[in-house]
Write a protein that holds these residues in place. Structure first.
Motif: not given
Length: 340
Positions: A66-67, A70, A90, A95, A98
């Motif tokens: 997820f980092r 993003q 998402y 999610y 997130e």
């Protein structure tokens, strides 16, 4: 050759070939298949196309990176026409946290647009309602208010709904919402500010009734705000009705008679006549007769006296019938007992 290797699933070979010719878009796609997400993001940055960013972002979401997702997402959300697809991707996978984190990070971007602020408000209404009020206070001018209004109503966020109605200049709906959901939405200062702006004058009188039911000790403050806008005759009649109802429910004959006297002192003959029937069971006919005669309003009291006379005659008729029946029973001779 790189494309043929990619299509045949020979990703390591395709990786070497794409890297050699600096085809970063295809290289990013290849690296995604190899699970090399960080390298894919780096290639996506070099390719710098929305299509590539989306492919890498969705792959990172599927891989729960997820980092990295993003990082890619920040290059996608700035395009309003791509935002809906990203949000759906998402949300369909559950999610939400997130997705909220991604949009929160995107608000500070130079190319941030109304859609981002609006969608984040809607997500807050569904999943983090405690954060919605702060978001609206900061960014209400940058959201699509009608869209967020629907979301707030569906989530039963009444205080936030009133805030938005106020900003959208739908003052009537704001007042109605506060009266329908006072526990969550009513605030004294806000109510008095907004009630002065409503278009429908009927809401003034509904507000008076609301205060009588919900905050009777504050009704004088409300009257100070509304007095320039109220029809004073109608307002007095409104309160007279409540006074009559209260007197009737009190079962206090003295209070009811004092109310009659007050109506006459104020020249409100219609209220006097109405009170005669509202407090009918508490009033003494001789007192009513004296008041009506002294103020020369026998016409207003006549329906009351007709009703009183009818009741008295009905009672007298019943007494006469009972007395007659008793006398008849006394005249009937007792039967002679049988002698054996």
């Amino acid at each position: 050759v790189g494309d043929r290797c990619y299509e045949e699933g020979m990703y390591e070979a395709a990786k070497l070939l794409y890297n050699n010719v600096s085809n970063f878009a295809r290289l990013a796609s290849t690296l995604v298949h190899l699970g090399e997400y960080q390298a894919a993001v780096d290639s996506g940055r070099k390719a710098n196309s929305t299509r590539t960013w989306k492919e890498v972002c969705f792959a990172c979401v599927d891989g729960k990176e997820f980092r990295l997702a993003q990082i890619c997402g920040l290059h996608i959300v700035i395009h309003a026409d791509e935002l809906e697809e990203l949000i759906s991707y998402y949300q369909d996978r559950g999610y939400f946290e997130e997705l909220i984190a991604l949009l929160e990070a995107a608000l500070g971007l130079e190319r941030a647009h109304m859609g981002m602020f609006t969608e984040l408000a809607i997500l807050y209404s569904k999943f983090k309602p405690q954060k919605m009020r702060e978001h609206l206070e900061l960014f209400w001018s940058r959201v699509n208010i009608p869209k967020v209004l629907r979301a707030a109503e569906q989530a039963h966020l009444w205080a936030e709904l009133v805030f938005l109605y106020d900003k959208y200049e739908e003052y009537d709906n704001a007042i109605i919402t506060m009266m329908n959901h006072p526990t969550d939405a009513w605030k004294e200062g806000q109510f008095k500010d907004i009630i002065a702006k409503v278009a429908n004058v009927e809401l003034y009188y509904k507000a008076l009734q609301f205060y009588l039911d919900y905050k009777p000790l504050l009704i004088n403050d409300l009257l100070l705000v509304l007095s320039p806008r109220l029809d004073h005759t109608r307002t007095v009649n409104f309160f007279s009705k409540d006074a009559m109802q209260y007197a009737a429910e009190s079962k206090d004959a003295e209070l009811a008679e004092k109310l009659l006297q007050w109506f006459l002192e104020e020249g409100k003959q219609e209220c006097f006549a109405a009170c005669l029937f509202t407090c009918y069971d508490l009033l003494h006919p001789d007192v009513v007769l004296e008041l009506a005669w002294r103020h020369n309003i026998m016409d207003f009291a006549m329906p009351y006296f007709i009703q009183v006379m009818r009741e008295y005659l009905t009672k007298v008729d019943k007494l006469d019938a009972s007395e007659s029946l008793r006398k008849e029973e006394e005249q009937v001779t007792e039967p002679t007992p049988i002698v054996f």
